[in-house]
Design a protein around this motif. Structure first.
Motif, PDB file in Angstrom:
ATOM      1  N   THR A 102       0.663  -0.943  -0.157  1.00  0.00           N
ATOM      2  CA  THR A 102      -0.153  -0.068   0.376  1.00  0.00           C
ATOM      3  C   THR A 102       1.277   1.315   0.005  1.00  0.00           C
ATOM      4  O   THR A 102       0.574   2.378  -0.364  1.00  0.00           O
ATOM      5  CB  THR A 102      -0.819  -0.235   0.911  1.00  0.00           C
ATOM      6  OG1 THR A 102      -1.806  -0.984   1.272  1.00  0.00           O
ATOM      7  CG2 THR A 102      -2.160   1.274   1.091  1.00  0.00           C
ATOM      8  N   MET A 106       1.097   4.329  -2.868  1.00  0.00           N
ATOM      9  CA  MET A 106       0.423   5.579  -2.636  1.00  0.00           C
ATOM     10  C   MET A 106       1.653   6.037  -3.241  1.00  0.00           C
ATOM     11  O   MET A 106       1.368   7.472  -4.133  1.00  0.00           O
ATOM     12  CB  MET A 106       0.852   5.703  -0.933  1.00  0.00           C
ATOM     13  CG  MET A 106      -0.839   5.019  -0.723  1.00  0.00           C
ATOM     14  SD  MET A 106      -0.533   5.414   1.462  1.00  0.00           S
ATOM     15  CE  MET A 106      -2.146   5.244   2.077  1.00  0.00           C
ATOM     16  N   HIS A 115      -4.167   9.761  -8.905  1.00  0.00           N
ATOM     17  CA  HIS A 115      -5.235   9.712  -8.060  1.00  0.00           C
ATOM     18  C   HIS A 115      -5.282  10.682  -8.422  1.00  0.00           C
ATOM     19  O   HIS A 115      -7.189  10.937  -8.507  1.00  0.00           O
ATOM     20  CB  HIS A 115      -4.383  10.628  -6.721  1.00  0.00           C
ATOM     21  CG  HIS A 115      -3.424  11.302  -6.818  1.00  0.00           C
ATOM     22  ND1 HIS A 115      -2.322  11.429  -7.332  1.00  0.00           N
ATOM     23  CD2 HIS A 115      -3.371  12.534  -6.042  1.00  0.00           C
ATOM     24  CE1 HIS A 115      -1.850  12.447  -7.634  1.00  0.00           C
ATOM     25  NE2 HIS A 115      -2.189  13.335  -6.680  1.00  0.00           N
ATOM     26  N   ASP A 254      -3.579   6.936   4.987  1.00  0.00           N
ATOM     27  CA  ASP A 254      -4.283   6.056   6.164  1.00  0.00           C
ATOM     28  C   ASP A 254      -4.575   5.762   7.127  1.00  0.00           C
ATOM     29  O   ASP A 254      -5.767   5.699   7.634  1.00  0.00           O
ATOM     30  CB  ASP A 254      -3.718   4.360   5.679  1.00  0.00           C
ATOM     31  CG  ASP A 254      -4.702   3.629   5.338  1.00  0.00           C
ATOM     32  OD1 ASP A 254      -5.480   3.558   5.313  1.00  0.00           O
ATOM     33  OD2 ASP A 254      -4.095   2.407   6.462  1.00  0.00           O
ATOM     34  N   ILE A 274      -3.838  11.833  -0.199  1.00  0.00           N
ATOM     35  CA  ILE A 274      -4.465  10.408  -0.246  1.00  0.00           C
ATOM     36  C   ILE A 274      -4.824  10.502   0.647  1.00  0.00           C
ATOM     37  O   ILE A 274      -3.979  10.276   1.726  1.00  0.00           O
ATOM     38  CB  ILE A 274      -4.031   9.495  -1.375  1.00  0.00           C
ATOM     39  CG1 ILE A 274      -3.454  10.159  -2.972  1.00  0.00           C
ATOM     40  CG2 ILE A 274      -4.454   8.214  -1.300  1.00  0.00           C
ATOM     41  CD1 ILE A 274      -2.263   8.696  -3.721  1.00  0.00           C
ATOM     42  N   THR A 276      -6.958   7.395   2.993  1.00  0.00           N
ATOM     43  CA  THR A 276      -7.378   5.367   3.023  1.00  0.00           C
ATOM     44  C   THR A 276      -7.618   5.497   4.088  1.00  0.00           C
ATOM     45  O   THR A 276      -7.578   6.510   5.327  1.00  0.00           O
ATOM     46  CB  THR A 276      -6.450   5.158   1.865  1.00  0.00           C
ATOM     47  OG1 THR A 276      -5.439   4.864   2.864  1.00  0.00           O
ATOM     48  CG2 THR A 276      -6.543   5.194   0.415  1.00  0.00           C
TER      49      THR A 276
END
Ligand code: NAD
Length: 312
Positions: A102, A106, A115, A254, A274, A276
């Motif tokens: 992950t 990213m 993105h 995240d 971003i 998450t």
């Protein structure tokens, strides 16, 4: 001692359904039962537990052992376990592939503008990024803060992609893929030249607020912060200010100081951020790895050996 009845707390359902773990452990524990929720049995009838979050009711049942499916144990009051002499084990060591991929994903998304394209797609918009917005990861410097399971997995993958990897680590034992090791007291030196700063440390008194205004000052203006560790490792207000002021280029997050991230957080709307939902760990095979760890510790209990990954 033999373990007859293992309770699996409903909080584990964030990662997998109770039934799949129970089926995976069917040959190893006589009875695996749900606890918590409407179908849960009385915890007092269980010998040990698997849980995601700390649950006082499980301690009150006086089990021989509690296992958490999390790697980070910042939400567990160690004193309460110690004072009752209840061992706590964690799942550190199981998240290298999922969280490692992950974090690298990213970096890919930010560098390759994925993105941006995903957002454009929701608007059916066909447009090319600014000529100088996209870049490749090869040759880019990345600093990984914390080189345990996740940090090492990030470093190994970054190195394989041709990135130049600096690691922030308390010991100077070499780590595969890491070109330069820097001690935590020189964090700012370690992040000064990085295009990506990836956080993979546990949340402790030492790491709370580790990345704040002075760290953002030290970072490059075209740098990205990737946080797959814990929200409070970053001073979130300072992050928002740094992003708004253009002190850094963007972030992939995240984890947050408060989860879920509040609907009115400015982070949701930033082009180069971003967000998450603390899901870096999501992996349909995770229950198999948890079952392996539980199985190992059931066997260790049976044969009177010390528990693997014991944190209390
Ligand atoms: P780990 O225990 O294998 O590694 C943590 C490493 O950080 C260790 O090597 C430790 O020595 C090092 N460390 C501790 N304090 C440090 C400091 N001040 N400076 C530098 N290094 C320091 O744990 P892991 O499995 O790699 O997980 C790391 C953290 O990531 C967890 O504690 C958890 O908070 C978080 N995590 C997040 C997710 C997610 O879904 N986003 C999933 C798993 C873990």
């Amino acid at each position: 001692m033999d373990l007859d009845r293992l309770g699996v707390h409903e909080s584990t359902s964030i990662d997998f359904p109770f039934e799949v773990l129970a089926a995976e452990l069917a040959d190893d524990v006589p009875e695996v039962v749900p606890v918590g929720g409407s179908d849960g049995v009385d915890p007092a009838t269980c010998d040990a537990f698997v849980t995601f979050t700390h649950q006082p009711a499980l301690l009150d049942a006086d089990p021989v052992w509690i296992h958490t499916t999390q790697a980070g144990v910042d939400g567990f009051p160690f004193d309460a376990y110690e004072s009752r002499d209840i061992p706590l084990t964690n799942s550190a060591g199981l998240h290298g592939d999922s969280v490692g991929e992950t974090a690298i994903g990213m970096c890919f998304a930010l560098g390759r503008r994925l993105h941006q394209f995903a957002r454009q797609q929701t608007r059916r918009e066909w447009s090319f990024p600014e000529w100088d917005a996209a870049f490749t990861l090869r040759g880019e410097p990345v600093t990984v803060v914390g080189l345990g399971t996740i940090g090492s997995a990030v470093a190994e993958r970054a190195d394989a992609l041709g990135m130049t990897v600096t690691g922030v680590r308390r010991s100077d034992d070499p780590v595969p893929g890491v070109e330069t090791l820097v001690s935590p007291d020189r964090l700012h030196d370690a992040i000064r030249d990085a295009r990506f700063v990836v956080l993979a440390v546990p949340l402790t008194d030492e790491t709370e607020g580790l990345v704040g205004p002075s760290a953002f000052d030290a970072m490059r203006e075209d740098a990205y912060l990737v946080n797959v560790a814990r929200g409070p490792v970053v001073d979130q207000d300072a992050l928002v200010e740094a992003l708004e002021a253009g002190e850094i280029a963007g972030a992939a997050l995240d984890v947050f100081e408060e989860e879920p991230l509040s609907e009115d957080s400015p982070l949701w709307g930033m082009d180069d951020v971003i967000v998450t939902p603390h899901a870096a760990v999501a992996d349909r095979e995770f229950y198999v790895r948890v079952a392996d760890r539980v199985r190992e510790n059931v066997e260790r209990l049976r044969t009177g050996r010390s528990l693997e990954n014991r944190v209390v």
